[in-house]
Scaffold this motif. Structure first.
Motif, short mmCIF file in Angstrom:
data_model
loop_
_atom_site.label_atom_id
_atom_site.label_comp_id
_atom_site.label_asym_id
_atom_site.label_seq_id
_atom_site.Cartn_x
_atom_site.Cartn_y
_atom_site.Cartn_z
N TYR B 14 -2.19 3.83 39.93
CA TYR B 14 -2.96 2.46 39.39
C TYR B 14 -2.41 1.76 38.40
O TYR B 14 -2.62 0.91 38.26
N LYS B 15 -2.63 3.28 37.19
CA LYS B 15 -2.31 2.71 36.19
C LYS B 15 -0.67 2.11 36.24
O LYS B 15 -0.43 1.32 35.69
N HIS B 16 0.12 3.10 36.33
CA HIS B 16 1.87 2.62 36.90
C HIS B 16 2.20 2.22 37.94
O HIS B 16 2.80 3.07 39.09
N PRO B 17 1.81 1.64 38.53
CA PRO B 17 2.24 1.65 40.35
C PRO B 17 3.92 1.43 40.64
O PRO B 17 4.55 0.63 39.73
N GLN B 67 -4.24 -0.23 45.14
CA GLN B 67 -3.04 0.08 44.92
C GLN B 67 -2.36 0.70 44.66
O GLN B 67 -1.16 0.87 44.55
N ALA B 68 -2.99 2.25 44.95
CA ALA B 68 -1.98 3.92 45.01
C ALA B 68 -1.60 3.82 46.37
O ALA B 68 -0.80 4.20 46.41
N ALA B 69 -2.77 2.82 47.78
CA ALA B 69 -1.63 2.83 48.78
C ALA B 69 -0.72 2.36 48.57
O ALA B 69 0.91 2.63 49.30
N LEU B 70 -0.52 1.56 47.65
CA LEU B 70 0.46 -0.19 48.23
C LEU B 70 2.05 0.89 47.28
O LEU B 70 3.14 0.32 48.24
N SER B 71 1.37 1.50 46.30
CA SER B 71 2.54 2.33 45.49
C SER B 71 3.10 3.27 46.98
O SER B 71 4.69 3.31 46.67
N LEU B 72 2.41 3.87 47.37
CA LEU B 72 2.64 4.92 48.30
C LEU B 72 3.43 4.34 49.44
O LEU B 72 4.70 4.89 49.78
N ILE B 73 3.11 3.45 50.02
CA ILE B 73 3.58 2.73 51.02
C ILE B 73 5.32 2.09 51.09
O ILE B 73 6.02 2.11 51.89
N THR B 74 4.26 1.64 49.65
CA THR B 74 5.84 0.41 50.33
C THR B 74 7.63 1.79 49.70
O THR B 74 8.59 1.81 49.61
N ASP B 75 6.77 2.64 48.21
CA ASP B 75 8.21 3.60 48.49
C ASP B 75 8.51 4.63 49.73
O ASP B 75 9.87 4.54 50.08
N LYS B 76 7.80 4.60 50.70
CA LYS B 76 7.98 5.27 51.60
C LYS B 76 8.70 4.86 53.43
O LYS B 76 9.90 4.80 53.77
N VAL B 77 8.30 3.43 52.81
CA VAL B 77 9.57 2.30 53.89
C VAL B 77 11.09 1.62 53.05
O VAL B 77 11.64 1.84 54.22
N LYS B 78 11.12 2.52 52.26
CA LYS B 78 12.33 2.30 51.51
C LYS B 78 13.26 3.41 52.51
O LYS B 78 13.50 4.07 53.21
N GLY B 79 14.74 2.01 52.86
CA GLY B 79 16.13 3.33 54.15
C GLY B 79 15.59 3.09 55.23
O GLY B 79 16.13 2.84 55.99
N ASP B 92 -0.56 8.78 59.16
CA ASP B 92 0.43 8.60 58.32
C ASP B 92 -0.42 8.40 56.83
O ASP B 92 -0.14 8.59 55.86
N MET B 93 -0.20 7.23 56.86
CA MET B 93 -1.04 6.65 55.57
C MET B 93 -1.72 7.09 54.89
O MET B 93 -2.11 7.02 53.71
N LEU B 94 -2.94 7.69 55.31
CA LEU B 94 -4.40 7.99 55.39
C LEU B 94 -3.77 10.06 54.33
O LEU B 94 -4.37 10.57 53.49
N SER B 95 -2.64 10.64 55.15
CA SER B 95 -1.89 11.52 54.33
C SER B 95 -1.83 11.54 53.45
O SER B 95 -1.56 11.85 52.03
N MET B 96 -1.22 10.41 53.14
CA MET B 96 0.19 9.78 51.83
C MET B 96 -1.06 9.64 50.91
O MET B 96 -0.67 10.65 49.81
N LEU B 97 -2.23 9.19 50.95
CA LEU B 97 -3.37 9.11 49.74
C LEU B 97 -3.79 10.40 50.05
O LEU B 97 -4.46 10.77 48.12
N GLY B 98 -3.67 11.20 50.63
CA GLY B 98 -4.51 12.64 50.37
C GLY B 98 -5.81 12.69 50.03
O GLY B 98 -6.56 14.29 48.98
#
Lengths: 404, 123
Positions: B14-17, B67-79, B92-98
């Motif tokens: 959240y602080k460092h997206p 905001q945390a979810a956005l950081s995670l999903i955007t990193d996940k889809v690279k490539g 998958d999304m929810l488990s990334m958030l954990g």
């Protein structure tokens, strides 16, 4: 607390630890209202008007009594009280009906703090008729800027409609001045009293307003019932916008003649239980005494604002002067989204409302895309509730400031 | 303090997206809104010649969860390819958030995932 009014509200029996700060969205319901509604459904739950049997006669009498109680509460005559389904319904009725007479060149004056209910119906009318919408601005203390009102209300103004108390800021509109300006140009005046009805004394005669609308559920009554007050001569000039049974005097296959006011605005079977329940709610408020309620709420608002102001990073979105708040105190905390504030408060059984409060244009104007965290109080709110909320807020602030 | 929902990872994101930026050139862009809490997000995706995500950015306002979810999903889809992105499930999304997501916060948690998915379907 010995003199707590919580004892009248059954929710505190099932949830004794609840710190409820969402009265602005809906007030809690006292036992007398619950009982009155249950009594209707269990003892005489039939239709009103023209039922020539005892249960229907009783339902009609109770429905009429409710209308009388509400009329007396706002210093109106019973025939000036139209039952609606709520504030939104009342404002839609007015906009649709009054909008029929508007044309290009006319203008409708609202304020910058309107709830969507007193905005979107007028937007629709403006689109349809070409009339212009104008918004009286707010000043740096979050109050109506009366100088701006003098500029916005002019000889082409046909309607002036405003929220009596802002549901986001808690500020009170200078009703007498706004109505005076409107009358000077012969504009129709409307007050959205959804927030004010429960925190202030409402006297439609003193206000000299043409129409005033409010909801039952923000006044300790049931949902699905509201009131549209109109001066009798203004109601008589208003065309009905919904049609059906009970609103007519005489009907042929090709035409119909309207019933007297207020009945011509109440087609179909109304929310009978709701009206009777609202009557009981108003009687309950009167039994406690609005003076007593206002005194309690003023004291509590002062305490709430002082406590909130003592927290680091908390910004009050509204006047810094506690007496200028009427039941509502909004805040913003730097670095914490309002949704996260609500989540953490909920863990402490503290119920607040966050977001735009159906006043998105105001939030955009104030530069608050996440809206505000709003504390709204009722007759039952006490200092212990505030203390619980403060503990929770401190925890939220600690949590979000630990990682920088 | 160890919080079940606001774990350090969530607060840190959240602080460092991650990927919170505006792309100068992109293949597709979408704005999305979560009216419940006023979350407003714009996502941009740039695909390379092989149809894989070369870069991705998001901007907007939102709560810590969104905001945390956005950081995670955007990193996940690279490539990843469009098809691979569409195949990412809600679980998958929810488990990334954990973290345990309540009904009320589901829209926040899934805002980025939903936006990205409808972007891909519109391509």
């Amino acid at each position: 607390m010995k003199d707590s009014l919580k004892q009248h509200f059954p929710i505190y029996t099932s949830s004794p630890d609840l710190a409820y700060f969402d009265t602005g969205a809906s007030a809690l319901k006292p036992q007398v209202v619950v009982d009155k509604i249950r009594e209707y459904y269990s003892d005489y739950g039939v239709n009103i008007h023209r039922g020539l049997y005892e249960a229907s006669d009783r339902a009609t009498t109770e429905h009429d009594t409710a209308r009388n109680i509400i009329a007396q509460f706002i210093h109106a005559e019973p025939e000036e009280i139209v039952f609606t389904y709520g504030t939104t319904h009342g404002l839609n009725m007015l906009a649709t009906s009054l909008g029929q007479d508007l044309k290009k060149g006319d203008n409708i004056v609202l304020t910058a703090w309107e709830h969507h209910a007193n905005l979107i119906p007028w937007q629709q009318i403006a689109k349809k008729t070409g009339a212009e919408l104008r918004f009286v601005d707010i000043d740096t203390d979050y109050q109506i800027d009366i100088k701006d009102a003098k500029k916005k209300i002019d000889s082409n103004t046909k309607i002036v409609s405003f929220g009596h108390v802002s549901n986001t800021l808690g500020s009170l509109a200078p009703a007498n001045e706004l109505i005076g300006l409107a009358k000077h140009v012969h504009a129709i005046t409307i007050i959205d009293a959804a927030q004010s009805i429960v925190h202030l004394k409402t006297d439609v005669k003193k206000l000299d307003v043409d129409f005033l609308v409010f909801s039952g559920h923000k006044l300790y009554g049931p949902t699905g019932i509201g009131v549209l007050y109109g001066k009798k001569e203004k109601l008589e000039q208003l065309s009905p916008v919904s049609f059906g049974g009970d609103m007519i005097l005489d009907v042929s296959y090709n035409s119909a003649e309207w019933h007297d006011v207020p009945y011509r605005f109440e087609p179909g079977t109304p929310n009978i239980a709701g009206a009777i329940g609202l009557g009981a709610a108003v009687a309950f408020v009167q039994s406690i005494g609005l003076d007593e309620i206002i005194a309690r709420e003023d004291k509590l608002t002062n305490y709430l604002i002082n406590q909130l102001s003592s927290l680091l990073n908390v910004q009050i979105i509204g006047s810094s002067d506690p007496p200028k708040h009427h039941g509502v105190v909004s805040i913003n905390i730097a670095g914490i989204h309002t949704h996260d504030i609500a989540e953490i408060l909920n863990r402490h059984n503290v119920a607040i409302r966050v977001g735009s409060h159906c006043a998105m244009p105001l939030m955009k104007k104030l530069g608050l895309p996440g809206g505000t965290a709003r504390f709204s109080i009722g007759m039952y709110t006490d200092e212990k509730d505030v203390d619980t909320a403060m503990t929770a807020l401190k925890q939220a602030i600690d949590l979000f400031t630990q990682i920088m | 303090m160890d919080d079940i929902l606001y774990k350090d990872m969530i607060l840190d994101l959240y602080k460092h997206p991650l990927n919170r930026k505006n792309l100068e050139s992109f293949t597709t862009e979408k704005k999305s809104h979560n009216p419940t809490c006023g979350d407003l997000v714009t996502m941009q995706v740039l695909f390379d010649d092989d149809g894989k995500v070369k870069d991705i950015g998001h901007q907007g306002e939102g709560c810590a969860i969104s905001q945390a979810a956005l950081s995670l999903i955007t990193d996940k889809v690279k490539g990843l390819t469009k098809e691979e992105i569409v195949a990412i499930s809600e679980e998958d999304m929810l488990s990334m958030l954990g973290i345990p997501i309540s009904h009320a916060r589901m829209k926040c948690a899934l805002l980025g995932w939903n936006t990205l998915k409808s972007m891909m379907n519109e391509l």
